[in-house]
Motif scaffolding. Structure first.
Motif, PDB file in Angstrom:
ATOM      1  N   UNK A  25       0.814  -1.210   0.000  1.00  0.00           N
ATOM      2  CA  UNK A  25       0.000   0.000   0.000  1.00  0.00           C
ATOM      3  C   UNK A  25       0.851   1.264   0.000  1.00  0.00           C
ATOM      4  N   UNK A  26       1.963   1.245   0.713  1.00  0.00           N
ATOM      5  CA  UNK A  26       2.855   2.412   0.710  1.00  0.00           C
ATOM      6  C   UNK A  26       3.336   2.727  -0.705  1.00  0.00           C
ATOM      7  N   UNK A  27       3.741   1.686  -1.431  1.00  0.00           N
ATOM      8  CA  UNK A  27       4.179   1.904  -2.810  1.00  0.00           C
ATOM      9  C   UNK A  27       3.017   2.351  -3.690  1.00  0.00           C
ATOM     10  N   UNK A  28       1.865   1.711  -3.528  1.00  0.00           N
ATOM     11  CA  UNK A  28       0.722   2.017  -4.382  1.00  0.00           C
ATOM     12  C   UNK A  28       0.223   3.446  -4.180  1.00  0.00           C
ATOM     13  N   UNK A  33      -0.327   8.760  -6.469  1.00  0.00           N
ATOM     14  CA  UNK A  33      -0.198  10.210  -6.372  1.00  0.00           C
ATOM     15  C   UNK A  33       0.268  10.810  -7.699  1.00  0.00           C
ATOM     16  N   UNK A  34       1.113  10.093  -8.410  1.00  0.00           N
ATOM     17  CA  UNK A  34       1.636  10.579  -9.683  1.00  0.00           C
ATOM     18  C   UNK A  34       0.720  10.240 -10.855  1.00  0.00           C
ATOM     19  N   UNK A  35      -0.208   9.303 -10.650  1.00  0.00           N
ATOM     20  CA  UNK A  35      -1.015   8.781 -11.737  1.00  0.00           C
ATOM     21  C   UNK A  35      -2.128   9.738 -12.166  1.00  0.00           C
ATOM     22  N   UNK A  43      -2.631  16.922  -2.578  1.00  0.00           N
ATOM     23  CA  UNK A  43      -3.077  17.198  -1.213  1.00  0.00           C
ATOM     24  C   UNK A  43      -3.867  16.008  -0.672  1.00  0.00           C
ATOM     25  N   UNK A  44      -4.759  15.481  -1.482  1.00  0.00           N
ATOM     26  CA  UNK A  44      -5.571  14.344  -1.049  1.00  0.00           C
ATOM     27  C   UNK A  44      -4.704  13.107  -0.828  1.00  0.00           C
ATOM     28  N   UNK A  45      -3.709  12.904  -1.667  1.00  0.00           N
ATOM     29  CA  UNK A  45      -2.829  11.757  -1.486  1.00  0.00           C
ATOM     30  C   UNK A  45      -1.946  11.921  -0.249  1.00  0.00           C
TER      31      UNK A  45
END
Length: 93
Positions: A25-28, A33-35, A43-45
């Motif tokens: 989940x940390x990686x995802x 966030x970049x996707x 901000x939401x991420x």
């Protein structure tokens, strides 16, 4: 009333954030966030990341995110949870 809506929205995000192994989940979350090209996405991420790292270890599922379809489904669910009305006050997404 705004606080209740915000807390409910945070709860929906936490539900999405506990579906898999916390390392996956940390990686995802960081990739997600970049996707999305969304004005409020970063901000939401950051909020989602804060909710993720503040969750207790026993809240997470053991399931690993091993396929792109799982990642894509997670990102879609996270984006949907982050775009619920409780997070929209002033940050149009």
């Amino acid at each position: 009333m705004f606080d209740q809506a915000f807390q409910a929205s945070c709860g929906r995000v936490r539900e999405v954030l506990t579906r898999f192994n916390p390392g996956d989940l940390l990686m995802a979350v960081n990739i997600s966030d970049l996707w999305q090209a969304n004005l409020a996405s970063q901000i939401k991420h950051q909020l989602a990341f804060s909710l993720l790292v503040s969750a207790l270890a026993d809240c997470f599922a053991a399931a690993r995110m091993t396929r792109f379809e799982e990642f894509s489904g997670f990102c879609s669910a996270l984006i949907e949870a982050l775009n619920r009305p409780g997070f929209r006050g002033g940050l149009n997404s």
